[in-house]
Motif scaffolding. Structure first.
Motif, mmCIF file in Angstrom:
data_model
loop_
_atom_site.group_PDB
_atom_site.id
_atom_site.type_symbol
_atom_site.label_atom_id
_atom_site.label_comp_id
_atom_site.label_asym_id
_atom_site.label_seq_id
_atom_site.Cartn_x
_atom_site.Cartn_y
_atom_site.Cartn_z
ATOM 1 N N LEU A 107 53.919 80.415 111.665
ATOM 2 C CA LEU A 107 53.033 79.692 110.764
ATOM 3 C C LEU A 107 53.635 78.328 110.439
ATOM 4 O O LEU A 107 54.825 78.221 110.125
ATOM 5 C CB LEU A 107 52.836 80.505 109.481
ATOM 6 C CG LEU A 107 51.824 79.970 108.468
ATOM 7 C CD1 LEU A 107 50.426 79.974 109.058
ATOM 8 C CD2 LEU A 107 51.873 80.812 107.203
ATOM 9 N N LYS A 135 47.270 80.052 109.787
ATOM 10 C CA LYS A 135 47.179 81.401 109.250
ATOM 11 C C LYS A 135 45.993 82.143 109.845
ATOM 12 O O LYS A 135 46.067 83.352 110.092
ATOM 13 C CB LYS A 135 47.067 81.364 107.730
ATOM 14 C CG LYS A 135 47.067 82.751 107.079
ATOM 15 C CD LYS A 135 47.009 82.644 105.578
ATOM 16 C CE LYS A 135 47.099 84.046 104.949
ATOM 17 N NZ LYS A 135 46.002 84.916 105.364
ATOM 18 N N GLY A 149 54.051 85.421 108.569
ATOM 19 C CA GLY A 149 54.200 84.099 109.148
ATOM 20 C C GLY A 149 54.819 84.049 110.530
ATOM 21 O O GLY A 149 54.985 82.964 111.084
#
Length: 325
Positions: A107, A135, A149
């Motif tokens: 992420l 995301k 993430g």
């Protein structure tokens, strides 16, 4: 004057007679024929979608070759047979074990704690392509799972052979310890058993080829990366495989609530052992149960409760490890 055919405009041209006519003579045939399917938006030069695609292609040509390769990795991340490992613990454990990773998704706004930094370092050292993403894309790749993430794509899991586990156990300095599963179809149970097997020093896990859970993304996630360290073998016939273990010197112990001895009192725990766990509810199949050298139970306080396969296997592994000191 009336009837004067010489007056300009008085003579009607041929074929210009007003009123109904019979047929069209093929004049409207082209209008009646279909023009085929409507082209896709990206195939119509003046459509906004086509203009965006052309602009993206021009930008891609200007990017470095390494970046274009990373972009291609994005489209092939979920190729047939690929699995995803997500969550910081699972990803770092998989990279530590050197799994054949394909792509690491991170992420773009991820908080870089110690685990994330180690993930990035391991991926860089192993040459794993890195893609910073959003995301939304991570949620889609993880199928709404909790990815924290980071997400790693790996190739299809390569199963070992039961003979490989025997050889590894015989070559080790400790007594062999194997976990075999009979009819366990929940992949999360399989992942938890693999994790426990790694924690207590088992040499591997055996699952049947049919009617059994396999190592997929859910098992990878539940095992917290232990699936990269603990080999999982597939048996064409579990009963025959258990007999092969017996011939190699292993003592086959089935786990069931009505066992003749408690797992803590097992006097063969210090030797090579195969622990066999069945599915919750059905338990061990008849042929597997008949093949076991002994049926051991795990004492619980309630007679109406039962333990699922992962809990039973974990407790049995602990008792064997405790008996071995």
């Amino acid at each position: 004057m009336a009837g004067n055919s010489q007056r300009r405009g008085a003579t009607r041209k041929a074929g210009s007679k007003k009123g109904a006519t019979v047929g069209s003579g093929g004049n409207r045939r082209q209008g009646l024929e279909g023009r085929g399917p409507t082209p896709k938006a990206v195939d119509r030069p003046y459509h906004p979608a086509a203009k965006r695609a052309a602009a993206a292609a021009r930008r891609d040509e200007k990017r470095p070759a390494s970046s274009r390769q990373a972009g291609r990795s994005r489209s092939s991340a979920r190729a047939v047979g690929d699995e995803t490992v997500y969550g910081r613990n699972s990803v770092v454990e998989a990279l530590r074990a050197g799994v054949p990773a394909k792509t690491l998704y991170v992420l773009s706004t991820v908080e870089a704690d110690d685990r994330v930094r180690e993930i990035l370092r391991l991926a860089l050292n192993q040459g794993v392509p890195l893609i910073e993403t959003t995301k939304v894309e991570l949620d889609n790749l993880a199928e709404r799972g909790i990815h924290q993430g980071v997400l790693l794509t790996v190739g299809e899991y390569e199963y070992a052979e039961p003979e490989d586990l025997i050889e590894a156990a015989l070559a080790s300095r400790t007594a062999g310890l194997i976990v075999a599963l009979d009819g366990v179809t929940d992949t999360r149970n399989l992942g938890a058993i693999i994790r426990s097997a790694g924690a207590f020093g088992a040499h591997g896990v055996v699952v049947p080829e049919r009617r059994s859970a396999g190592v997929n993304a859910a098992a990878w996630k539940t095992s917290a990366g232990a699936a990269a360290r603990v080999p999982v073998a597939r048996a064409t016939n579990l009963t025959r495989t258990l007999r092969d273990f017996q011939q190699a010197g292993f003592f086959v112990v089935g786990l069931a609530g009505d066992g003749s001895t408690q797992i803590g009192d097992l006097d063969v725990a210090d030797g090579p052992v195969v622990l066999v766990a069945g599915a919750e509810g059905k338990g061990l199949s008849r042929l597997v149960r008949d093949t076991c050298d002994v049926i051991a139970s795990i004492p619980i306080t309630s007679s109406v409760e039962s333990l699922n396969a992962s809990v039973a296997a974990s407790l049995a592994l602990y008792e064997v490890a405790r008996a071995r000191g």
